[in-house]
Scaffold this motif. Sequence first.
Motif, PDB file in Angstrom:
ATOM      1  N   HIS A  57      51.977 -48.782  -1.822  1.00  0.00           N
ATOM      2  CA  HIS A  57      53.195 -48.443  -2.553  1.00  0.00           C
ATOM      3  C   HIS A  57      54.407 -49.061  -1.831  1.00  0.00           C
ATOM      4  O   HIS A  57      55.136 -48.376  -1.101  1.00  0.00           O
ATOM      5  CB  HIS A  57      53.339 -46.918  -2.655  1.00  0.00           C
ATOM      6  CG  HIS A  57      52.189 -46.271  -3.370  1.00  0.00           C
ATOM      7  ND1 HIS A  57      51.949 -46.441  -4.726  1.00  0.00           N
ATOM      8  CD2 HIS A  57      51.194 -45.450  -2.911  1.00  0.00           C
ATOM      9  CE1 HIS A  57      50.880 -45.762  -5.081  1.00  0.00           C
ATOM     10  NE2 HIS A  57      50.387 -45.146  -3.997  1.00  0.00           N
ATOM     11  N   GLU A  74      58.017 -47.629  -2.305  1.00  0.00           N
ATOM     12  CA  GLU A  74      58.223 -46.327  -1.686  1.00  0.00           C
ATOM     13  C   GLU A  74      58.369 -46.437  -0.175  1.00  0.00           C
ATOM     14  O   GLU A  74      59.058 -45.628   0.464  1.00  0.00           O
ATOM     15  CB  GLU A  74      57.051 -45.391  -2.025  1.00  0.00           C
ATOM     16  CG  GLU A  74      56.962 -45.047  -3.511  1.00  0.00           C
ATOM     17  CD  GLU A  74      55.765 -44.158  -3.820  1.00  0.00           C
ATOM     18  OE1 GLU A  74      55.119 -43.693  -2.837  1.00  0.00           O
ATOM     19  OE2 GLU A  74      55.487 -43.926  -5.008  1.00  0.00           O
ATOM     20  N   SER A 106      49.863 -48.687   5.519  1.00  0.00           N
ATOM     21  CA  SER A 106      51.094 -47.966   5.187  1.00  0.00           C
ATOM     22  C   SER A 106      51.748 -47.385   6.441  1.00  0.00           C
ATOM     23  O   SER A 106      52.975 -47.403   6.597  1.00  0.00           O
ATOM     24  CB  SER A 106      50.803 -46.848   4.182  1.00  0.00           C
ATOM     25  OG  SER A 106      50.338 -47.381   2.959  1.00  0.00           O
TER      26      SER A 106
END
Length: 534
Positions: free
Chosen positions: A24, A27, A115
């Motif tokens: 993502h 984000e 991430s």
Amino acid sequence: MEQYKVILVDDEVEVIDAMQALIHWDELGFEVVGSATNGVKALELVEKLQPDVVLTDIKMPYMDGLELARRLNKDYPNIYILLCTGFDEFEYAQEAVRLEIKEYMLKPINASELSAGLTKLKDTLDREREEKLNVRKLEDYFKEVLPALRSNLFVSLIEGRISEQEYQRFLSAYRVEMQGPLYCCVIFHTSSTHVPDGVDPVLLSMSVEREIKERLATEWKCQEFIYLGNTLLIVELEMEEKIAELTDACDRFCRWAYRIMGAVVTAGIGRTSDSLFHIHLSYEGAREAVSYRVLYGTKRAISIGEIVPKEQNLTIQAEETRMQELFRAVHVGNQEKIEKAVKKEIEILHKNADTIEQYRLATMEIVSGFYRFCVNNSIDFNGISKDMQSNYEKVPEMDESTLAAWLIEVSMTISDMLKNARNSTSRRLVTEAQNLVKNRYMEAEISLDEVCSVLGVSNSYFSSVFKKETGKPFITYLTDYRMDIAADLMVNTNDKSYTIAEKVGYPDANYFSYVFKKRFGVSPSKYRTKYLQK
């Protein structure tokens, strides 16, 4: 907040697609702006897209990830590099450390691990961005206050308050890039008493300063600032001869300011200095030049190097600073100012001398001050006031009124000698100009500019001096001299009018006839006929 740009580099397109799909990016604060399947294409993308982060595989065709990292470190040191590879070999990890790679991850990489690495990297990038913003703010603020800092620096320089050790440091810190090789101080003094009706003197002075910025500061390489209500320029000059051109430019401005704005502006130009560190000497000369407006008039430029003979030294020595007001009045030659300065000296003398011995010592210092002043200006002080020993004996015995009378008499005598020296210089300048006319009147190109260039003075000063000494402007003098020669040739030779015109510097015979008739009231041919009929 703007997102950080990422380029993905891997020779397997499926891996790139998977990283784009599973992470993502938005984000996490990132945006994938491009991808490449080898290091060569990656470099092309980097140059085009200027990313913040490059996430690259190691093993790729044409250029591997380590070579790509080396190139990026060399050419784009601000880009962060993340290495991911399926090769768990020590030399790869070792090279990654040497290249200061922020993250080194082994394949297969899961989404949570990547991430986490990106989150950690974003914190680092955020801190750096904040630091850069703060630095930029400081730099913007510094640029904003830099003109004021430079003004303060130049004020300190002209006041002589900066040591030689601090001098270069301040020039570097305030980014003063003045190459010279010569420097000259110019003071523009706007009269606060002679102003147009209904005009505020302060606003008029501000208007003059603005016009100086627009008309002179853009024409000459210089620094401009305000000091004690005057506008000052520190001008860079390529050679000594340029000071005459600078004087003429300032003179034109002063005349323009009066004609257009009604401002009575006097420009004082000091002598040149070979270093900004010594610009205070040029400033002192400029101050002296402005003070000479009582003799030479206002609404003009006055160069101290032109009005004071080279052998006279206007620079006040350190030991003379106590008597500097009196010596300034002596230079200008104003009796009222001399008397006022003498009164002040005697007041200081009585205020500071508590004992008779202190009084005697102070009066002897005054005698020494006069002696040094005369030496600096090539004047024989003994010839003015007998011998030094006699002065040292008699002056301390004088009462207040006798001492005041002696000081005024000596000051006026020295002032007259300085004035005679200046007048002698002026007369010598006029004589040289007259000799130039005598030797070169037949040259068509001889002009005011040419004569001033040969003599090394400004047009404004020369024109003022020449008219004062001869009673006529230089061009009128040159024209009259040529016409007198032409009249003589017209009577004593058989030369044609156009031939005589060329002999006296007029290639255009028609214009020569016009000038001749204006001088003598008749044409050249009628002048000849009239004379021969007598």
